[in-house]
Structures are given as structure tokens and as C-alpha cells.
Design a protein around this motif. Structure first.
Motif, mmCIF file in Angstrom:
data_model
loop_
_atom_site.group_PDB
_atom_site.id
_atom_site.type_symbol
_atom_site.label_atom_id
_atom_site.label_comp_id
_atom_site.label_asym_id
_atom_site.label_seq_id
_atom_site.Cartn_x
_atom_site.Cartn_y
_atom_site.Cartn_z
ATOM 1 N N PHE A 232 0.862 -1.184 0.000
ATOM 2 C CA PHE A 232 0.000 0.000 0.000
ATOM 3 C C PHE A 232 0.895 1.230 0.000
ATOM 4 O O PHE A 232 1.786 1.363 0.840
ATOM 5 N N ASN A 236 -0.690 7.599 -0.968
ATOM 6 C CA ASN A 236 -2.121 7.624 -1.261
ATOM 7 C C ASN A 236 -2.825 8.707 -0.452
ATOM 8 O O ASN A 236 -2.393 9.073 0.647
ATOM 9 N N GLU A 240 -7.894 6.467 1.766
ATOM 10 C CA GLU A 240 -7.735 5.369 0.816
ATOM 11 C C GLU A 240 -7.423 4.036 1.505
ATOM 12 O O GLU A 240 -7.818 2.976 1.019
ATOM 13 N N TYR A 244 -9.526 0.686 0.948
ATOM 14 C CA TYR A 244 -8.798 -0.504 0.482
ATOM 15 C C TYR A 244 -9.096 -1.708 1.362
ATOM 16 O O TYR A 244 -9.435 -2.792 0.879
ATOM 17 N N GLU A 247 -12.855 -2.862 0.991
ATOM 18 C CA GLU A 247 -13.169 -3.515 -0.278
ATOM 19 C C GLU A 247 -12.542 -4.902 -0.363
ATOM 20 O O GLU A 247 -13.130 -5.837 -0.893
ATOM 21 N N LYS A 279 -9.025 -9.935 -5.172
ATOM 22 C CA LYS A 279 -9.223 -8.625 -5.798
ATOM 23 C C LYS A 279 -10.029 -8.730 -7.086
ATOM 24 O O LYS A 279 -10.696 -7.774 -7.486
#
Length: 542
Positions: A232, A236, A240, A244, A247, A279
Motif C-alpha cells: 500500500f 495515497n 484510501e 482498500y 473492499e 481482488k
């Protein structure tokens, strides 16, 4: 419809935000002060879903008093989002003290779609609160505070450690759902910490995410081999990380997952593959025995199998293939995970009927692309009558040499170009032409010419870098795709292949001798389109 109260000293901004959000089925009640909103809150506070606050640049402290009143006077525990002129660690700490969930710069107002996405995310997390925990291991207190604020604002339990040693002990104690780990730390760095976590039975199952600036290709491979499931980027934008994590890990309602079996014995590799394929909506189940794999396949419609070949032993493959064939089920693609430089094994697998293979070490993008391509054609393959048609449609390997084929090159270029646009990771191409190939076929025969092509492919695979990919473009023309390679690295790889290619001398029954010569050139990606890049390749091969 969501009901939102928006407090800002700027009436124009209230009006602008209200107009944008109402078109997205969000009703905004706007006020310039908490006093003005007093009667509204008394009557309608129980119907609100989100509180949106904007800091007054002339009196920045005022908005924090407002947040405190909303929490204490009206006893609202719904999410609060604060918009500020300057996003910094001091504002983050203050927002945390006043029970504000998320903090954004004012510029998010101009990107109302992004603002709405976070409003929806917080609302969803609020009404679906779960007991999920996170462990942050980072020697930087500022980094820890930023992540802790963001994740706590999303209703996650957060633990933190300032070094790897403390982090390992906390992981054993709390068994978090996942670990966010900095790479560069004094003492135990990220790699050493991951190694210790994966070697311990209590913590080996916990997904580890490296928190770092743009990683190099070499670092990605090293991390993957250590058991890190993802990176990661520290650069960002605010919010975010929360999006992340949600999700990827905790919000699966409404998502339809394809089912895939990982048939192998490496828990670390399984966790990495499971994370990566999730993903793209593929659920991976690990099976380490024929009985468990058979039971699963008899009860579920399996979309694919990843077969981990250990020590080049094909017994596990033969047993699994017999089991698959004995189950009355539609076609299931089988993708082998094999070691680098085992061209003979690769070809043997293809001839035995395996769908595809992927060579270790591999990048996340390569795994997702290969699996997606196999799954994409599954429905079409079910309708094909011939096994030869099946392999012809699906295989991305040139069966004569063991190199990747041209179709796969054209597919994977999209991924490399996208990665350049997203992360700035460049790539280059080395073109290789076998000189006088028609002469070789004419004087030595197709069989001998094929042997030469196979030897050349094996040499290129052996003496290129572990991350490089070899393609047979057509007949006697090859490409080597190098990620993250500047001109000097391309030159080093080319020279290493030339120096180790050796003398390929051919002789026929008429005592005719011929020394095989290779011609090399290179192309560096410089933001061309895919079509322009393919045209440049064609021009080099003319």
C-alpha cells in the motif's frame, strides 16, 4: 436516501454541495452555525445518517466545539466528516480527540463523487459494525497516528507497535485480522518481521501488507517470497487505506466469487495467492490432499485449479488429473505453478493436458492476468468438442520452444503500460532475430531448426533476470520484456545472454557447417500507446 447535516460558515459552499449531493439521492440540510441548527437537531437528529462539517478559516477552533456538541448534547454517534484547509498531523490528532471519523482537505468538495464514496463507506461501516482488528507496525509515530485515525474512524480496533519485536508479540496476543507493516525500521526491518510472523504457527495465517513508497520490481518479488500479500503506497490520499481494507477484506455482500482450488503445501504462497485473486472476485480454497480436493469438487462448481508442483514431481499432478477426469463435471482449467528454467517440465505438462503454467517468481499482475484469461474462456471451452481446440484457444505458451507466445505479449502489454501510468515503473524490450533461419530450415531440416530455437529460448530464460519474460514473436523472432529496466540494465542483460549463448554450430549429413548468428536490438517504453509500441516492434523485426 441518506440524510446529511452540513455545517459551514460559507453559504455558497453549502448551496453548491447540496445541489451536487441531491442528484445522488443524498438530502442535505445546511446551516452556518450550530445555533442555527439547534431546533433542527432537536427534531430530526434521530433521522440523520452523516454529519459533514467545514472548518472556518477565521475561527478554526469553533468547528471542534460543534463536533463536541453533536456528540454530547444530541448524543449522536453517527459518522462525522470534517473538511479543513490544511490536512496535517496536528489536525488529525485534534480530530481524533473530538471523535471525528474522517478528515479531508477542502478540495474534496470539487470532487463530489469521491466525497460521496466516503460518505457511503462510513454509513455502511456504521450500520454494519464488526469486531475487526488491525495491527500497525511502524517506527514513525506520525505514520502510525495517520493510519490509526483513519481505521478507527471506520470502526476498526487498532493496535500499534513502534518496531518489529513489539509488533510480533502484539500479533501473538491480539491475533489481528491483518497487519500493516513498514519496510525500513531499525532492528527488525519489514522483511525480518514478516519472516518471524510466517514462521510462527500463531501468526502465520495473518495477511501482511507492506506500507511503503513506490516499491521496485525487485522489492515486490522479495516481499512476495517472504509472504507479504500486498503493498500500500504511503503517498495515497486520506481515506484510501480505509477504502482498500474494506473492499478487500470485510465487505463481501453482493459480490459473487468464482471458486478456485490451490492444491499445494505452502501456507505462505496460499495466503498470497488468496489475497491477490480476491481482488478479481476469485475465492481460493487450499486443499493439500486428494480426498479434501475431491470432496470439495463434488460439492461445488470449481472454476479452476492452481497446482503447485513441488520438486518437479508430477505424481501429484497425475493423481489430481485422474481425480478431475473421474468426476462427471464440466471442464476445469488447471494452472501449474512451477520453478524457473524448467522448460522440459513445462512442455511435459502441456503435453499431458495441463491448461497453462506460471513460473516462479511471478508478479501479482501476471498471476491475475493469467488466471483471469483462463477463467474468461471457461464457458467457451465447455462447449468445445476437441481437446486440441481447447489448448489452441487457451494456451499462452509456444509449444515448440516453451517461450510465451505473441497473443500473450499483446495481452500483457496492457498491464505493463497501466503499471507505468499508475506507478511510474518503466519497461524495455530486447528484440532477438535468428539470422538466416530459412537457410537453416532448407539445409538442415525443420527438426534441427526447431532444436536450435529451443536451445536459444533456454539460454535466454537462464541468463535473463528472474523477472524478465521471453516471448516468441513469430517463427524465428523473439522478444525479452524487462520491467523497471533502464538502458544500462538492458545492455547488461543483452551482453550476459550474448556471452553465455555459446557457439551454436550446425552440421548435416553432407558435412555442411553453419554457425547460428543472433541479431539484437532494444526498445524503451516512452509513453507510447500500445498500438504505437506494437508498430515499433514490427518495424524493428523488418
Amino acid at each position: 436516501m441518506q440524510n446529511v447535516i452540513f455545517l459551514s460558515s460559507n453559504k455558497f459552499i453549502i448551496k453548491a454541495v447540496s445541489n451536487k449531493l441531491v442528484n445522488e439521492n443524498i438530502f442535505v440540510s445546511g446551516f452556518t452555525s450550530i445555533n442555527e441548527a439547534d431546533e433542527f437537531l432537536d427534531e430530526y437528529s434521530s433521522e440523520l445518517d452523516i454529519v459533514l462539517l467545514q472548518e472556518d478559516p477565521e475561527n478554526p477552533e469553533k468547528i471542534y466545539i460543534t463536533a463536541k456538541s453533536i456528540r454530547n448534547v444530541w448524543n449522536l454517534d453517527i459518522p462525522i466528516i470534517l473538511l479543513t484547509e490544511n490536512y496535517n498531523i496536528n489536525k488529525i490528532n485534534k480530530a481524533s480527540d473530538y471523535e471525528i471519523n474522517l478528515l479531508f482537505n477542502n478540495e474534496i468538495i470539487n470532487n463530489h463523487k469521491r466525497l460521496i464514496s466516503f460518505m457511503n463507506l462510513l454509513h455502511k461501516l456504521y450500520i454494519n459494525k464488526k469486531e475487526n482488528s488491525v495491527l500497525i507496525i511502524d517506527d514513525s509515530k506520525i505514520s502510525r497516528e495517520k493510519l490509526k485515525f483513519e481505521l478507527k474512524g471506520g470502526y476498526y480496533e487498532v493496535h500499534e507497535a513502534k518496531n518489529g519485536v513489539i509488533g510480533i508479540e502484539l500479533a501473538k496476543k491480539y491475533k489481528p485480522d491483518f497487519i500493516i507493516l513498514d519496510i525500513e525500521m531499525p532492528g527488525f526491518d519489514g522483511f525480518e518481521t514478516t519472516k518471524s510472523l510466517k514462521e510462527n504457527a500463531e501468526t502465520s495465517h495473518i495477511p501482511v501488507i507492506f506500507y511503503a513508497n513506490k516499491p521496485s520490481a525487485k522489492m515486490k518479488l522479495k516481499a512476495s517470497e517472504a509472504g507479504v500479500v500486498d503493498f500500500f503506497n504511503k503517498q495515497n490520499r486520506p481515506g484510501e487505506m480505509l477504502k482498500y481494507i474494506d473492499e478487500l477484506y470485510f465487505y463481501e455482500k453482493g459480490r459473487k466469487f468464482k471458486k478456485c482450488i490451490y492444491y499445494g503445501f505452502s501456507e505462505i504462497k496460499y495466503q498470497m495467492i488468496r489475497h491477490v485473486l480476491k481482488k478479481i472476485d476469485i475465492e481460493v480454497q487450499r486443499k493439500d490432499s486428494l480426498d479434501t480436493a475431491k470432496n470439495f469438487m463434488e460439492n461445488y462448481d470449481v472454476d479452476g485449479i492452481l497446482l503447485d508442483i513441488v520438486n518437479d514431481n508430477l505424481k501429484s499432478y497425475d493423481e489430481l488429473m485422474d481425480m478431475v477426469n473421474n468426476i462427471e463435471r464440466t471442464y476445469v482449467p488447471i494452472i501449474a505453478i512451477v520453478g524457473k528454467g524448467k522448460t522440459d517440465l513445462h512442455l511435459k505438462l502441456l503435453k499431458k493436458g495441463i491448461t497453462d503454467y506460471i513460473t516462479e517468481p511471478f508478479f501479482e499482475e501476471e498471476l491475475t492476468l493469467r488466471v483471469a484469461l483462463n477463467f474468461k474462456y471457461k464457458e467457451a471451452l465447455r462447449r468445445l468438442k476437441s481437446k486440441d481446440e481447447m489448448l489452441s484457444l487457451l494456451s499462452i505458451i509456444d509449444s515448440e520452444t516453451g517461450a510465451y507466445n505473441r497473443n500473450y505479449l499483446e495481452d500483457i502489454l496492457d498491464s505493463f503500460i497501466s503499471r507505468f501510468d499508475r506507478e511510474g515503473i518503466n519497461f524495455s524490450l530486447i528484440t532477438v532475430i535468428v539470422d538466416k533461419y530459412d537457410y537453416i530450415v532448407e539445409n538442415f531440416g525443420k527438426s534441427k531448426a526447431s532444436e536450435v530455437l529451443k536451445k536459444i529460448t533456454n539460454k535466454m530464460i537462464k541468463f535473463s533476470r528472474p523477472t524478465d519474460m521471453i516471448f516468441r514473436y513469430n517463427n524465428y523472432k523473439f522478444l525479452i520484456l524487462l520491467e523497471g529496466a533502464a538502458y544500462d540494465e538492458v545492455d547488461i542483460v543483452t551482453n550476459r545472454i550474448i556471452n553465455n549463448m555459446g557457439d551454436l554450430v550446425m552440421r548435416n549429413e553432407k558435412e555442411l557447417y553453419h554457425k547460428v548468428n543472433l541479431k539484437y536490438d532494444y526498445i524503451t517504453y516512452e509513453n507510447q500507446s500500445k498500438a504505437e509500441l506494437l508498430e515499433e516492434i514490427e518495424n524493428q523485426f523488418k
